[in-house]
Design a protein around this motif. Structure first.
Motif, short mmCIF file in Angstrom:
data_model
loop_
_atom_site.label_atom_id
_atom_site.label_comp_id
_atom_site.label_asym_id
_atom_site.label_seq_id
_atom_site.Cartn_x
_atom_site.Cartn_y
_atom_site.Cartn_z
N LEU A 4 -32.24 8.16 -21.88
CA LEU A 4 -32.08 9.61 -21.75
C LEU A 4 -32.74 10.66 -20.62
N ARG A 5 -32.32 11.18 -19.69
CA ARG A 5 -33.23 12.10 -18.99
C ARG A 5 -32.41 13.40 -19.25
N ILE A 6 -33.59 14.34 -19.82
CA ILE A 6 -33.01 15.72 -20.00
C ILE A 6 -33.79 16.62 -19.55
N LEU A 7 -32.85 17.59 -19.05
CA LEU A 7 -33.43 18.83 -18.44
C LEU A 7 -33.36 19.95 -19.30
N VAL A 8 -34.53 20.42 -19.81
CA VAL A 8 -34.60 21.33 -20.97
C VAL A 8 -35.21 22.62 -20.51
N PRO A 9 -34.56 23.76 -21.11
CA PRO A 9 -35.23 25.20 -20.87
C PRO A 9 -36.81 24.97 -21.61
N SER A 10 -37.66 25.59 -21.21
CA SER A 10 -38.94 25.56 -21.77
C SER A 10 -39.17 26.11 -23.16
N ASP A 11 -38.30 27.07 -23.60
CA ASP A 11 -38.23 27.57 -24.88
C ASP A 11 -37.64 26.59 -25.79
N ARG A 12 -36.89 25.61 -25.39
CA ARG A 12 -36.21 24.77 -26.27
C ARG A 12 -36.79 23.29 -26.15
N THR A 13 -37.95 22.94 -25.62
CA THR A 13 -38.60 21.78 -25.25
C THR A 13 -39.31 21.30 -26.70
N ARG A 14 -39.70 22.11 -27.59
CA ARG A 14 -40.25 21.69 -28.67
C ARG A 14 -39.02 21.43 -30.00
N ALA A 15 -37.90 22.18 -29.79
CA ALA A 15 -36.79 21.90 -30.72
C ALA A 15 -36.28 20.21 -30.30
N VAL A 16 -36.32 20.25 -28.76
CA VAL A 16 -35.56 18.91 -28.39
C VAL A 16 -36.72 17.55 -28.70
N THR A 17 -38.00 18.09 -28.52
CA THR A 17 -38.71 16.61 -28.90
C THR A 17 -38.86 16.39 -30.54
N ASP A 18 -38.60 17.36 -31.34
CA ASP A 18 -38.58 17.35 -32.78
C ASP A 18 -37.34 16.81 -33.16
N LEU A 19 -36.20 16.98 -32.41
CA LEU A 19 -34.90 16.26 -32.66
C LEU A 19 -35.06 14.69 -32.48
N ILE A 20 -35.85 14.47 -31.24
CA ILE A 20 -35.78 12.97 -30.87
C ILE A 20 -36.74 12.17 -31.87
N GLY A 21 -37.79 12.91 -32.23
CA GLY A 21 -38.82 12.28 -33.09
C GLY A 21 -38.16 12.05 -34.52
N ALA A 22 -37.36 13.03 -34.86
CA ALA A 22 -36.56 12.99 -36.07
C ALA A 22 -35.40 11.90 -36.28
N THR A 23 -34.97 11.54 -34.94
CA THR A 23 -33.89 10.67 -34.92
C THR A 23 -34.24 9.33 -35.03
N VAL A 24 -33.63 8.44 -35.80
CA VAL A 24 -33.95 7.10 -36.15
C VAL A 24 -33.47 6.21 -35.01
N GLY A 25 -34.31 5.31 -34.40
CA GLY A 25 -33.91 4.49 -33.27
C GLY A 25 -34.39 5.12 -31.92
N THR A 26 -35.32 5.86 -32.03
CA THR A 26 -35.59 6.35 -30.54
C THR A 26 -37.13 5.92 -30.13
N ALA A 27 -37.49 5.94 -28.86
CA ALA A 27 -38.67 5.32 -28.61
C ALA A 27 -39.10 5.96 -27.40
N HIS A 28 -40.20 5.77 -26.66
CA HIS A 28 -40.92 5.96 -25.31
C HIS A 28 -40.63 7.48 -24.86
N LEU A 29 -40.94 8.36 -25.75
CA LEU A 29 -40.72 9.85 -25.38
C LEU A 29 -41.59 10.31 -24.50
N VAL A 30 -41.37 10.79 -23.42
CA VAL A 30 -42.10 11.60 -22.16
C VAL A 30 -41.70 12.86 -21.99
N VAL A 31 -42.58 13.78 -21.97
CA VAL A 31 -42.38 15.16 -21.55
C VAL A 31 -43.00 15.36 -20.10
N LEU A 32 -42.19 16.05 -19.19
CA LEU A 32 -42.87 16.51 -18.11
C LEU A 32 -42.87 17.93 -17.78
#
Length: 316
Positions: A4-32
């Motif tokens: 997944l390549r996700i373009l995120v408004p900066s004010d929602r980046t934390r919510a997106v990374t928290d969602l990814i971290g809480a979802t079973v089966g995810t890996a290789h999280l990168v934030v630019l």
């Protein structure tokens, strides 16, 4: 695995990374941070097991990332990572059984578009089948079945029924109807031209035709095969086993039936024409019924899988 390549408004980046971290089966999280320019914001990259992909996409849509940012999904052909292997083990179910509903809706929407290319394939496939019908050549019939693009709109109707998307259903039905009408009209003219060139003749159509006479003589086996093919075709579209779709295409008598109806119409053979139309309608109806039933069952299983994912989330 899916990337997944996700373009995120900066004010929602934390919510997106928290969602990814809480979802079973995810890996290789990168934030630019600040890497996205249009739309402006951050770029978040991650990999997710296919069987957990739909749950993650659903969460991202609840955050309205598809409205205010962007989500792109790619299949990963090769991933050499112990972390990725562990993520796939964590996610319940098998990747080959997983349905990515957003991906299915996008694919069926594209395949159900009434375009010049779609109509061209329909007409050419029906003309090839007409040659096979007149020559009683099973190889040409099989080739025409493989060329025919009609399963796309059929899958679109099935998806629209299960997902309750009337616009997609109307779009697919229009493509299906106009495609077959255009193919029959064009093939009727083609058969008349071939008759003028002494390449087709009425006696060839009325002959014994042991290899192709079944096309205009529907029987219970026509129904059984179409039901099985509809289920197999739906599974091939929703899973990672897409190669099975070619086998589905050459197992149902849709394009050949339209071709036989067109040639029979050109020669005024009313009996063969109506028999071919019955065969065509029988196949189309059976594919729609079995395809819709298969998708409905998969959706029910998907809800069960989503429940398992959420229970794991609560335990975590």
């Amino acid at each position: 695995m899916l990337h997944l390549r996700i373009l995120v408004p900066s004010d929602r980046t934390r919510a997106v990374t928290d969602l990814i971290g809480a979802t079973v089966g995810t890996a290789h999280l990168v934030v630019l941070p600040g890497a996205a320019r249009d739309p402006a914001g951050d770029v978040v990259l991650c990999d997710v097991a296919r069987e957990a992909g739909d749950e993650l996409l659903h969460g991202l849509r609840e955050l309205r990332i598809d409205h205010d940012g962007a989500i792109a999904v790619e299949n990963i052909d090769l991933s050499m990572s112990e972390r990725a292997d562990a993520a796939e083990e964590e996610a319940p179910g098998e990747g080959a059984d997983a349905v990515i509903w957003e991906q299915l809706a996008e694919a069926t929407h594209e395949e159900s578009t009434l375009s010049f290319t779609y109509l061209s394939f329909m007409v050419l496939a029906t003309m090839i089948a007409a040659c096979g019908v007149v020559l009683d050549n099973a190889i040409l019939i099989v080739g025409a079945m493989a060329v025919g693009p009609e399963f796309g709109p059929l899958a679109g109707v099935c998806t629209a029924i299960v997902q309750r998307a009337p616009r997609l259903a109307a779009r697919a039905l229009v493509a299906l109807l106009i495609g077959f009408v255009a193919a029959i009209v064009a093939t009727t003219l083609f058969s008349l031209l071939m008759d003028r060139l002494d390449l087709f003749s009425e006696s060839m159509l009325d002959g014994a035709r042991p290899q192709t006479s079944f096309i205009w003589q529907p029987d219970p086996f026509s129904l059984v095969v179409a039901l099985l093919a509809g289920a197999a075709g739906t599974l091939s579209l929703t899973s990672s086993k897409s190669g099975a779709l070619v086998g589905v295409a050459i197992s149902v008598t849709t394009v050949p039936a339209a071709a036989n109806a067109a040639v029979a119409l050109g020669y005024g053979e009313v009996g063969q024409m109506w028999g071919s139309i019955e065969q065509l309608l029988l196949n189309l109806a059976a594919i729609l019924v079995s395809g819709t039933a298969t998708l409905a069952l998969q959706k029910k299983l998907w809800h069960t899988q989503r429940g398992k994912l959420r229970r794991r989330l609560r335990r975590g």
